[in-house]
Design a protein around this motif. Sequence first.
Motif, short mmCIF file in Angstrom:
data_model
loop_
_atom_site.label_atom_id
_atom_site.label_comp_id
_atom_site.label_asym_id
_atom_site.label_seq_id
_atom_site.Cartn_x
_atom_site.Cartn_y
_atom_site.Cartn_z
N ASN A 90 0.23 2.52 2.16
CA ASN A 90 -0.26 1.70 3.26
C ASN A 90 -1.50 0.91 2.83
OD1 ASN A 90 -0.49 0.73 6.01
ND2 ASN A 90 -2.14 2.20 6.28
N LEU A 91 -2.40 1.59 2.12
CA LEU A 91 -3.60 0.93 1.63
C LEU A 91 -3.26 -0.15 0.61
CD1 LEU A 91 -5.92 4.05 1.23
CD2 LEU A 91 -6.27 2.16 2.82
N TYR A 92 -2.39 0.18 -0.35
CA TYR A 92 -2.00 -0.81 -1.35
C TYR A 92 -1.37 -2.03 -0.68
CZ TYR A 92 -2.85 1.69 -5.76
OH TYR A 92 -3.43 2.29 -6.85
N SER A 93 -0.47 -1.80 0.27
CA SER A 93 0.20 -2.91 0.95
C SER A 93 -0.80 -3.83 1.63
CB SER A 93 1.20 -2.37 1.98
OG SER A 93 2.24 -1.67 1.35
N ARG A 94 -1.80 -3.25 2.28
CA ARG A 94 -2.80 -4.04 2.98
C ARG A 94 -3.65 -4.85 2.01
NH1 ARG A 94 -5.70 0.38 6.53
NH2 ARG A 94 -7.18 -1.34 6.89
N PHE A 95 -4.08 -4.23 0.92
CA PHE A 95 -4.92 -4.95 -0.05
C PHE A 95 -4.14 -6.03 -0.78
CE2 PHE A 95 -7.77 -1.15 0.23
CZ PHE A 95 -8.93 -1.84 0.58
N PHE A 96 -2.90 -5.74 -1.17
CA PHE A 96 -2.09 -6.74 -1.86
C PHE A 96 -1.74 -7.91 -0.96
CE2 PHE A 96 -1.46 -3.61 -5.23
CZ PHE A 96 -1.31 -4.40 -6.35
N ARG A 97 -1.50 -7.65 0.31
CA ARG A 97 -1.16 -8.72 1.24
C ARG A 97 -2.31 -9.70 1.41
NH1 ARG A 97 2.26 -11.18 1.45
NH2 ARG A 97 2.15 -11.89 3.60
N ALA A 98 -3.54 -9.23 1.20
CA ALA A 98 -4.71 -10.12 1.26
C ALA A 98 -4.61 -11.21 0.19
CB ALA A 98 -6.00 -9.33 1.10
N TYR A 99 -3.82 -10.93 -0.87
CA TYR A 99 -3.62 -11.90 -1.96
C TYR A 99 -2.19 -12.46 -1.93
CZ TYR A 99 -8.01 -9.83 -3.37
OH TYR A 99 -9.31 -9.39 -3.37
N GLN A 100 -1.55 -12.35 -0.77
CA GLN A 100 -0.20 -12.90 -0.55
C GLN A 100 0.81 -12.35 -1.55
OE1 GLN A 100 -0.27 -17.19 -0.08
NE2 GLN A 100 -2.34 -17.14 0.76
N GLN A 101 0.66 -11.08 -1.87
CA GLN A 101 1.54 -10.42 -2.83
C GLN A 101 2.25 -9.24 -2.18
OE1 GLN A 101 2.30 -11.06 -6.27
NE2 GLN A 101 3.83 -9.53 -5.69
N PHE A 102 3.57 -9.22 -2.30
CA PHE A 102 4.35 -8.09 -1.80
C PHE A 102 4.46 -7.01 -2.87
CE2 PHE A 102 5.97 -11.45 1.03
CZ PHE A 102 5.83 -10.81 2.25
N VAL A 103 4.51 -5.76 -2.41
CA VAL A 103 4.71 -4.62 -3.31
C VAL A 103 5.88 -3.79 -2.79
CG1 VAL A 103 2.29 -4.52 -4.02
CG2 VAL A 103 3.04 -3.19 -2.04
N GLY A 104 6.50 -3.04 -3.70
CA GLY A 104 7.60 -2.15 -3.34
C GLY A 104 7.39 -0.78 -3.94
N GLN A 105 7.62 0.25 -3.17
CA GLN A 105 7.40 1.61 -3.64
C GLN A 105 8.66 2.18 -4.30
OE1 GLN A 105 5.37 5.26 -1.56
NE2 GLN A 105 7.46 5.18 -0.81
N ILE A 106 8.46 2.84 -5.45
CA ILE A 106 9.53 3.58 -6.11
C ILE A 106 8.97 4.94 -6.50
CG2 ILE A 106 11.09 3.72 -8.09
CD1 ILE A 106 11.23 0.72 -8.16
N LEU A 107 9.58 6.00 -5.98
CA LEU A 107 9.19 7.36 -6.31
C LEU A 107 10.24 7.96 -7.23
CD1 LEU A 107 7.96 8.64 -2.82
CD2 LEU A 107 6.60 7.72 -4.70
#
Length: 267
Positions: A90-107
Motif C-alpha cells: 500500500n505504501l509503495y503504491s502510494r509513493f510510486f503513484r506520486a510519480y505516475q508509475q504503476f507497480v505490481g506485486q509478485i510473491l
Amino acid sequence: MSREKLKSLKRIVIKIGTNSIMRPGQQVDFRKLDRIAFVCSSLQQEGYEVILVSSGAVGVGAAMLKVSDYPKEISEQQALASVGQGALMNLYSRFFRAYQQFVGQILITRDVVDFPSSKYNCQTAINTLLKKGIIPIINENDAISVDEMNHQTKFGDNDTLSAIVARLIEADLLVIMSDVDGLYDKNPKLHSDAELLDHISAITPEVLAMAGGSGSTFATGGMETKLRAAELILANQQAMIITSAADPTVLFDIVAGEKVGTLFSQV
C-alpha cells in the motif's frame, strides 16, 4: 561486465533490505520509500526495465502491530508478514503513484522456481508487467513459506531471492542496496583502516571470510547472504553491485558507469 559497460545495460533488479526502509524504533522510513519510488520511476522513464525486490514485510508488520521483539514462533512471524506485506505494498503504491508509475506485486516461494511450469508462469508474469511499463515489486511469500521435510518453500533471505530473480529474467545487473557501502576487506565498524573493495571476480574462501552477521532484529540477511547471492550471479555470468541504500539516487551514478560500491563480475 566492466563499469563502462554498465552504461549500456537495460534490465536492472534492485534489492532493498529491511534495514533500509525502517527507522530506529521500528518505524517505517517514509522518506526512504519516497526516494526509492522516485529513483525507480525515473529509471523506468529513461527506458530502463526495473524490478524491485523488497524485504520488509515482517518489519513493517511489527511496526503496524507495535511488536518490539522478533517472535520465535513461525505462526507469529507469518502473521506479521501477512499484515506487513499488505501495508508495505500500500505504501509503495502510494509513493510510486506520486510519480505516475504503476507497480505490481509478485510473491514467490522457492517451489515456484523449482518446477518448470510454475517457473515459466513466473517469468511470463514479470516480463508482461515490464512490457506494460509496470514495475514488479517482488518478495518472498513469508506468510506461507516454511521448510518441511521433502518440501522446501523458503528462499531463506531476499538476497538469494533477488539473485534467483535476476537469473530467472536474465537481468543485466543486480544491485543489492544495504546498510553498508559495499564489501570491505575487514569489518569497517571495528576497523578504522578497513578498505572498500572495488571489484570481485570470484567468491573465494578469503572473500567469504570478510563477511559479517545480519544487521538488525527483523533482518534475515547479512554480508554472507549477499556474497552467496553474488556467487549465484557470477555462476550465471551476470553482474552485481553491493552499495549503500542511504541515498537511493546513487543508482543514477551506477547506470552512468561511475565507481559505486563493490562490483561483482567475471570481467
